[in-house]
Design a protein around this motif. Sequence first.
Motif, PDB file in Angstrom:
ATOM      1  N   ARG A 128       0.977  -1.100  -0.082  1.00 33.84           N
ATOM      2  CA  ARG A 128       0.294   0.328  -0.073  1.00 33.84           C
ATOM      3  C   ARG A 128       1.497   1.151  -0.300  1.00 33.84           C
ATOM      4  O   ARG A 128       1.660   1.213   1.037  1.00 33.84           O
ATOM      5  N   SER A 129       0.250   2.620  -1.163  1.00 35.45           N
ATOM      6  CA  SER A 129       0.997   3.740  -0.932  1.00 35.45           C
ATOM      7  C   SER A 129       0.395   4.679  -0.468  1.00 35.45           C
ATOM      8  O   SER A 129       0.649   5.696   0.280  1.00 35.45           O
ATOM      9  N   ARG A 130      -1.363   4.773  -0.065  1.00 35.67           N
ATOM     10  CA  ARG A 130      -2.266   5.004   0.989  1.00 35.67           C
ATOM     11  C   ARG A 130      -1.779   5.300   1.642  1.00 35.67           C
ATOM     12  O   ARG A 130      -1.779   4.483   2.495  1.00 35.67           O
ATOM     13  N   PRO A 131      -2.725   6.309   2.779  1.00 31.06           N
ATOM     14  CA  PRO A 131      -1.885   6.630   4.446  1.00 31.06           C
ATOM     15  C   PRO A 131      -3.128   5.228   4.908  1.00 31.06           C
ATOM     16  O   PRO A 131      -4.184   4.995   4.146  1.00 31.06           O
ATOM     17  N   ILE A 132      -2.725   4.627   5.849  1.00 33.95           N
ATOM     18  CA  ILE A 132      -3.725   4.124   7.265  1.00 33.95           C
ATOM     19  C   ILE A 132      -3.454   4.617   8.320  1.00 33.95           C
ATOM     20  O   ILE A 132      -2.093   4.695   8.657  1.00 33.95           O
ATOM     21  N   ASP A 153       7.360  -1.013  -2.086  1.00 31.24           N
ATOM     22  CA  ASP A 153       8.314   0.141  -2.005  1.00 31.24           C
ATOM     23  C   ASP A 153       8.848   1.046  -0.987  1.00 31.24           C
ATOM     24  O   ASP A 153       8.783   1.024   0.058  1.00 31.24           O
ATOM     25  N   PRO A 154      10.208   1.381  -1.412  1.00 27.33           N
ATOM     26  CA  PRO A 154      11.316   2.143   0.111  1.00 27.33           C
ATOM     27  C   PRO A 154      10.504   3.242   0.266  1.00 27.33           C
ATOM     28  O   PRO A 154      10.622   3.455   1.147  1.00 27.33           O
ATOM     29  N   ASP A 155       9.510   4.173  -0.748  1.00 34.40           N
ATOM     30  CA  ASP A 155       8.964   4.653  -0.339  1.00 34.40           C
ATOM     31  C   ASP A 155       6.873   4.518   0.014  1.00 34.40           C
ATOM     32  O   ASP A 155       6.818   5.949   0.643  1.00 34.40           O
TER      33      ASP A 155
END
Length: 221
Positions: A128-132, A153-155
Amino acid sequence: MLDSVINETGTDPQWAVLWLHGLGADGNDFAPIVPELLRPHWPAIRFVFPHAPVQPITINNGVPMRAWYDIVSMDFRSRADAAGVAASVQALDTLIDQQVAAGIPAERILLAGFSQGGAVILSAVLRRSRPIGGLIALSTYLPDPETAAAQRDPDGIRPPVFMAHGVQDPVIPQAIAAHTAQTLKDLGFPLEWHSYPMAHQVCAEELEALGDWLDARFRAA
């Protein structure tokens, strides 16, 4: 869309907890713990307990039961059906999107899971790239942690994690869970670890510690 048991602790909830059950259970399994967790000063929370689809489970001689993915072997490096995990992660993303559409910010959505359900939420956060808002991983593990870590993803996001396990767990040995915890820490996740003298279950002391952890999340917001 997954059918779910929904429990709102007050009007106009501004937080949500999406709680995934273990193999062979359903959304009713953890619904009764809500009153044990709640504290008087907490904000209104929407608890969502989805039912996993029914599917045959290989290690149980193909007997159909509710499951987030097939278990194809006893080897923890390869026991989880990767396609099934991915499908459940996608279903979980849909549940998250539904809560966001209902007005709850993603930063105030917490993902909880026991056993298989925990494996799904841990897999989901690494993709996941979006916040939680945070993860609650109970008596669980991350399927294929080396591959999951390498593909991350490292970011990507690093929400806080509450992880608890039983010393006498005969289903998922504590060493497997501890390896998952270390993997997450190495990836930069702020993780709180708890161990209890119990089997594959939850206990009162665990729920008390979880309540403290949740309290810190609410106060920080």
